[in-house]
Design a protein around this motif. Structure first.
Motif, mmCIF file in Angstrom:
data_model
loop_
_atom_site.group_PDB
_atom_site.id
_atom_site.type_symbol
_atom_site.label_atom_id
_atom_site.label_comp_id
_atom_site.label_asym_id
_atom_site.label_seq_id
_atom_site.Cartn_x
_atom_site.Cartn_y
_atom_site.Cartn_z
ATOM 1 N N LYS A 140 0.807 -1.229 0.000
ATOM 2 C CA LYS A 140 0.000 0.000 0.000
ATOM 3 C C LYS A 140 0.842 1.281 0.000
ATOM 4 O O LYS A 140 0.592 2.189 -0.777
ATOM 5 C CB LYS A 140 -0.950 0.020 1.202
ATOM 6 N N ASP A 141 1.848 1.349 0.854
ATOM 7 C CA ASP A 141 2.640 2.581 0.958
ATOM 8 C C ASP A 141 3.989 2.482 0.249
ATOM 9 O O ASP A 141 4.855 3.328 0.445
ATOM 10 C CB ASP A 141 2.853 2.933 2.434
ATOM 11 N N VAL A 142 4.147 1.443 -0.547
ATOM 12 C CA VAL A 142 5.413 1.278 -1.281
ATOM 13 C C VAL A 142 5.277 1.963 -2.646
ATOM 14 O O VAL A 142 4.386 1.629 -3.420
ATOM 15 C CB VAL A 142 5.714 -0.232 -1.492
ATOM 16 N N PRO A 143 6.153 2.935 -2.948
ATOM 17 C CA PRO A 143 6.060 3.562 -4.263
ATOM 18 C C PRO A 143 6.349 2.552 -5.382
ATOM 19 O O PRO A 143 7.296 1.773 -5.286
ATOM 20 C CB PRO A 143 7.149 4.643 -4.220
ATOM 21 N N THR A 144 5.501 2.571 -6.407
ATOM 22 C CA THR A 144 5.732 1.720 -7.584
ATOM 23 C C THR A 144 5.727 2.626 -8.819
ATOM 24 O O THR A 144 4.955 3.572 -8.886
ATOM 25 C CB THR A 144 4.636 0.643 -7.735
ATOM 26 N N GLU A 145 6.592 2.317 -9.777
ATOM 27 C CA GLU A 145 6.675 3.144 -10.992
ATOM 28 C C GLU A 145 5.368 3.103 -11.770
ATOM 29 O O GLU A 145 4.889 4.107 -12.266
ATOM 30 C CB GLU A 145 7.820 2.643 -11.878
ATOM 31 N N TYR A 146 4.799 1.909 -11.893
ATOM 32 C CA TYR A 146 3.543 1.736 -12.618
ATOM 33 C C TYR A 146 2.386 1.751 -11.638
ATOM 34 O O TYR A 146 2.533 1.345 -10.484
ATOM 35 C CB TYR A 146 3.534 0.395 -13.373
ATOM 36 N N SER A 147 1.232 2.190 -12.103
ATOM 37 C CA SER A 147 0.023 2.047 -11.298
ATOM 38 C C SER A 147 -0.366 0.568 -11.242
ATOM 39 O O SER A 147 -0.078 -0.187 -12.173
ATOM 40 C CB SER A 147 -1.119 2.858 -11.914
ATOM 41 N N ILE A 148 -0.996 0.200 -10.147
ATOM 42 C CA ILE A 148 -1.468 -1.196 -10.002
ATOM 43 C C ILE A 148 -2.982 -1.192 -9.828
ATOM 44 O O ILE A 148 -3.515 -0.386 -9.049
ATOM 45 C CB ILE A 148 -0.833 -1.899 -8.779
#
Ligand SMILES: [Zn+2]
Length: 312
Positions: A140-148
């Motif tokens: 939930k609070d982990v930044p990801t480059e792509y949207s999930i």
């Protein structure tokens, strides 16, 4: 088929496993998955009864899933209900969106169906449902480059109705693409059968339908296999993608991959697809592989989360 497997396995052993690096921060998040959480989701899923599409039990299951996301801290504006009907049968998919940092308009979809027939469907597909929820909680609070997009489909057992509606009417509208999808990662029937030794998972590769998206699926499936061996104790084997929600996306040209149990239980679609007959340890291990792979596919931040945790 056997020849193909040999070639693919050889390919993986020689380049991909080496080129795909182990990331300790990914493992740390994988290790945040708790056996007890998977265990309790599966028990609750059983208690929700036979969640046939169109039934009251099915509607209640959707509310149960939605409340889980709210309890994890996802907000109402991240959660979308997607109603569909087939003849007189009405049901809803549930879609939870987490925005990416670099490619906010490109989506990695992780999905699985929550409807079942004839029994409570703890393996088919309480297993995938529980894993998707836990992956969403941990990332939930982990930044990801792509949207999930975490998607829970209904209508799967009657003919992939929920995913077909989503792919045809939401991803596309009047045949115009609305959503840019990097890939679709489907989890179906990953519960195994209790009492047999489950140490391997099938990684599903697109070997049919349109041939245009097959090579990209082959690559994604190789990466899924690599993540499985990097982040879980399981072994990975390839099988053809079929008979599950990713097919609705394959037909629209998307890149698909997925997990399915290796030793196939005969209990799905019967009253005996219960908690007692499901190998919870196997679901837990596939959960680890899933969280590793989802971070890889979505480009999760590789630096430690300690700061984020301290902020809370
Ligand atoms: Zn299923």
């Amino acid at each position: 088929m056997k020849k193909l497997v040999a070639i693919l396995l050889f390919g993986i052993a020689t380049d991909d496993l080496k080129s795909q690096n182990f990331i300790q921060t990914y493992q740390d998040r994988v290790d945040a998955l708790k056996f007890e959480d998977i265990n309790s989701h599966l028990k609750e899923f059983e208690k929700l009864g036979v969640k046939t599409t169109g039934s009251e039990e099915n509607d209640k299951a959707l509310v149960w899933i939605k409340n889980k996301y709210l309890s994890f801290g996802y907000t109402e504006d991240q959660i979308m209900e997607d109603p569909f009907s087939v003849g007189r049968m009405k049901s809803k998919n549930l879609i939870i969106t987490k925005k990416g940092t670099v490619y906010p308009d490109t989506y990695v979809i992780i999905c699985g169906h929550f409807d079942n027939i004839n029994g409570p469907g703890v393996n088919d597909n309480g297993s995938g449902t529980s894993i998707i929820m836990e992956a969403a909680k941990i990332l939930k609070d982990v930044p990801t480059e792509y949207s999930i997009k975490f998607i829970h489909f209904s209508g799967e057992e009657q003919g992939l109705y929920g995913s077909k509606h989503y792919a045809d009417e939401v991803v596309f509208q009047k045949k115009v693409r609305q959503l840019d999808i990097k890939m679709v990662f489907n989890l179906d029937q990953v519960g195994g059968k209790k009492g047999i030794f489950n140490d391997t998972v099938f990684c599903d590769e697109d070997q049919g339908g349109s041939s245009k998206n097959n090579a990209a699926s082959t690559q994604a499936t190789k990466e899924l296999m690599a993540c499985t061996t990097l982040y879980s104790p399981l072994k990975a084997k390839i099988d053809p993608a079929e008979h599950s929600d990713y097919i609705s996306f394959e037909k629209k040209g998307e890149v698909i991959t997925g997990f399915f149990e290796y030793l196939r239980s005969e209990l799905p679609h019967t009253k005996d697809d219960t908690f007692a007959n499901t190998d919870v340890r196997y679901v837990f291990n596939i959960g680890k592989a899933t969280i590793g792979a989802l971070q890889h596919f979505a480009g999760a931040n590789k630096t430690s989360d300690i700061k984020e945790t301290q902020k809370k």
